[in-house]
Structure formats: C-alpha cells, structure tokens
Enzyme design. Structure first.
Site, mmCIF file in Angstrom:
data_model
loop_
_atom_site.group_PDB
_atom_site.id
_atom_site.type_symbol
_atom_site.label_atom_id
_atom_site.label_comp_id
_atom_site.label_asym_id
_atom_site.label_seq_id
_atom_site.Cartn_x
_atom_site.Cartn_y
_atom_site.Cartn_z
ATOM 1 N N ARG A 127 36.160 79.241 32.388
ATOM 2 C CA ARG A 127 35.936 80.566 31.536
ATOM 3 C C ARG A 127 36.798 80.539 30.389
ATOM 4 N NH1 ARG A 127 35.507 86.259 32.980
ATOM 5 N NH2 ARG A 127 36.798 87.631 31.567
ATOM 6 N N HIS B 245 27.303 84.573 30.758
ATOM 7 C CA HIS B 245 28.029 85.111 31.661
ATOM 8 C C HIS B 245 27.281 85.129 32.899
ATOM 9 C CE1 HIS B 245 31.190 86.497 34.111
ATOM 10 N NE2 HIS B 245 31.768 87.802 33.392
ATOM 11 N N GLN C 200 28.088 86.753 36.535
ATOM 12 C CA GLN C 200 28.054 88.296 36.680
ATOM 13 C C GLN C 200 26.644 88.968 36.858
ATOM 14 O OE1 GLN C 200 30.810 90.925 35.749
ATOM 15 N NE2 GLN C 200 28.910 92.034 36.674
ATOM 16 N N ASP D 228 29.333 97.728 28.406
ATOM 17 C CA ASP D 228 30.369 97.014 28.251
ATOM 18 C C ASP D 228 31.147 97.259 27.151
ATOM 19 O OD1 ASP D 228 31.857 94.664 28.715
ATOM 20 O OD2 ASP D 228 30.959 93.097 27.916
ATOM 21 N N CYS E 72 30.295 95.681 33.783
ATOM 22 C CA CYS E 72 31.035 94.460 34.361
ATOM 23 C C CYS E 72 32.543 94.653 34.579
ATOM 24 C CB CYS E 72 30.755 93.412 33.416
ATOM 25 S SG CYS E 72 30.869 93.595 31.749
ATOM 26 N N ARG F 276 30.620 90.188 42.955
ATOM 27 C CA ARG F 276 30.998 89.102 42.214
ATOM 28 C C ARG F 276 31.387 88.065 43.250
ATOM 29 N NH1 ARG F 276 32.720 89.099 37.174
ATOM 30 N NH2 ARG F 276 32.434 86.593 37.244
#
Length: 328
Positions: A108, A135, A138, A231, A272, A316
């Site tokens: 990440r 991502h 996600q 987001d 998210c 997740r």
C-alpha cells in the site's frame, strides 16, 4: 469454465476476467457466511504474508490481518520506518528477499510501478492495497456490498461517483465497472477530469462487456442512480491543494438533495472511508478554522438509512480473505 487463481497477483482488476471477479465475489460470500457461523477451515494454515505500508491505513491493514488470522495464517507488518525498501535496499532486492520468506506480499503506497516491480521479482503473489491510480481490493468490497443492498444484477446497476474524478478510487471504479458491464458515471468539475488518453483501454473493455462509462459535470446524471459514491477531496500527499479542492468541489458535496435527485428512494450511499462528514476529526476542525469546509458528504446523508459505508468497510475483510484464499 473452472477458475484457478492460485499463484496470481492482484495488481489491478484490469488483469482479471469478469468470470474471475465473479469467482472472488462468490468466494467472499461463502467465507463471510462461514465466519458468521463460527466456521474456520484454516485454508491459510502454514502460510505467512507480509504487509508493506508506505501509506497509513485502518481498514486495509486490519482487513488483511484479520482475514489471514481467521484462516490460520501469519502476518508481518512493515511500514516505511521499519524496512530498508527503497532506502538501503532496492525494490528488486527487497522483493527477492521477501519472496523467500513469505507466501504473499501486500503493498500500500504511492506509485503503481512499485507494486508491479514487487510482483515482477518476488516469485509469490503480490496484492495491491492501494496506489495513486488504483484500489482493487476496495472495489471488490464495493461490488459485494452493492450485491447485498441493490436488488439488481451488477450489469443493470448505475453508480455515480461524485468528486475528484481522476483520483485512485474513480479510476479503480472505472476498471471494475468496465469489467462487470456496469453503468458508471464520474461526476465532478472539468478541472478534475481524467486525461482522455488514460481512458482508452477502459473504453475498449467497456465496449466488450456492455458497460457504460461517462464523465460529466452535469447534475442531471444523478437521475436513475442506484449508488452515490464519494471519497475525500484531498488524498494523502495532496494537503497543499486543500484550498483549491474546496473551491472546485464544494458544489459537488453529497447532500440529501443530491440523493433525492436520483428519483430512487432506495438509492444507497457508499464511501471507502475515512470520511469527512462532520467536524469531529482534527483535520476537519483545523481546516474549518481556516475557513475551509472539507466535508465531501453531509452528516445527514452519512448517518441516513441510505448509507451502507460500514457494511462496505466490513466487506473489505471478507473480500480480501477471498483474495488470499484464492491466490494462496
């Protein structure tokens, strides 16, 4: 046709077929049901994974750790302060060393090339936990959440992403929507639209799957949406752009009026996380003291019956667990 993902890396959903993504979603549902029933088959017994974090996280780290531990696996966490990667040791050498110790590597951070180089040299599966342009884990959680809350097959679902349409979540959504034949609309100011050259491959995949990918600044695109997604306006590393982003995006804050504009009483709101929906965080408070309201969604929407953000956050873990089990 049987699906076998053993040994595969997850760098982007663009590397996966619709059938392979569907397999991961169905495996996620199975593993989620088993966890709720208290069943663990320890499919990762004897397996060890390492998590490499250049960007901090709550959900990604915890989801990977719990997912692995639930199935009997072992986890090592390394942040940028506790490894030599890119400082005293090259990416290539780090990948080759970790590939000797571990069965899989999660990364990440910032550049997509880093996760790609790790996959090139490690010799074990590598999973993208977030980069500046993608991502994928996600999106798997988002797709599972939509299937749980929207009474339509994915290829009939319309998702409107509101905000910075060139950030990693918008790109990741375009990849996922294109693969699964969905209707995806990126709604935001023209100054924050992605470059057309970056969309060529997405439109090719969409043409094959029947997906519709649109980018607009017109609020009438909200009509008929099943999902409103947003987001934060300023990602990690972009703090110096906060004032400019607030000016560009304040008219795209997700409000109840925006949800009503869909004409869909069952529209769901997704995020998210983390989210700026009130002023209970240090960052939002500090910004407000400077006269900047950085909330991308109102508290009314975030706490409403339409919001499924915490179901999404839970998923997740289940979808990441599916990725680990399938690839290891």
């Amino acid at each position: 046709m049987p699906v076998n993902l053993k040994g595969r890396s997850l760098l982007t959903l663009m590397d996966f077929s619709k059938e392979e993504i569907r397999y991961l979603l169905e495996l996620s549902k199975d593993l989620k049901a088993k966890k709720r029933a208290g069943i663990s088959e320890e499919k990762l017994r004897g397996k060890s994974i390492v998590l490499l974090f250049e960007k901090t996280s709550t959900r990604t780290r915890c989801a990977f750790e719990v997912a692995s531990l639930d199935e009997g696996g072992h986890v090592t966490f390394l942040d940028s302060k506790s490894s030599q990667m890119g400082k005293k040791e090259s990416l290539e050498d780090t990948a080759k060393v970790l590939g000797r110790y571990y069965d899989g590597i999660e990364y990440r951070g910032y550049e997509q090339r880093v996760v790609e180089e790790l996959a090139r040299f490690a010799g074990v599966p590598v999973w993208n936990g977030l980069t500046d342009v993608d991502h994928p884990t996600q999106i798997l959680a988002d797709l599972l959440t939509i299937e749980e809350h929207v009474a339509k097959p994915l290829h009939k679902v319309k998702v409107v992403y509101v905000g910075d349409t060139r950030n990693n979540m918008s790109y990741a959504w375009m990849y996922g929507a294109a693969k699964m034949g969905m209707h995806y609309v990126a709604l935001g100011p023209k100054e924050l639209w992605p470059q057309e050259a970056s969309l060529v491959k997405i439109h090719e995949v969409a043409a094959a799957s029947g997906a519709v990918i649109e980018i607009t600044d017109r609020l009438d695109c909200l009509k008929g949406a099943d999902v409103i997604y947003t987001d934060v306006w300023v990602s990690m590393g972009e703090e110096d752009q906060m004032e400019q982003r607030v000016k560009l995006l304040s008219s795209f804050r997700v409000t109840m009026d925006m949800l009503k504009a869909t004409g869909n009483d069952d529209v769901i709101f997704m995020h998210c996380l983390p989210a700026y929906h009130d002023f209970e965080t240090g960052v939002a408070k500090e910004a407000m003291q400077r006269g900047l309201d950085i909330r991308e969604v109102t508290d009314e929407v975030f706490r409403s019956r339409h919001s499924v953000a915490f179901d999404e956050a839970e998923n997740r873990m289940h979808t990441i667990k599916a990725v680990l089990v399938a690839t290891l």
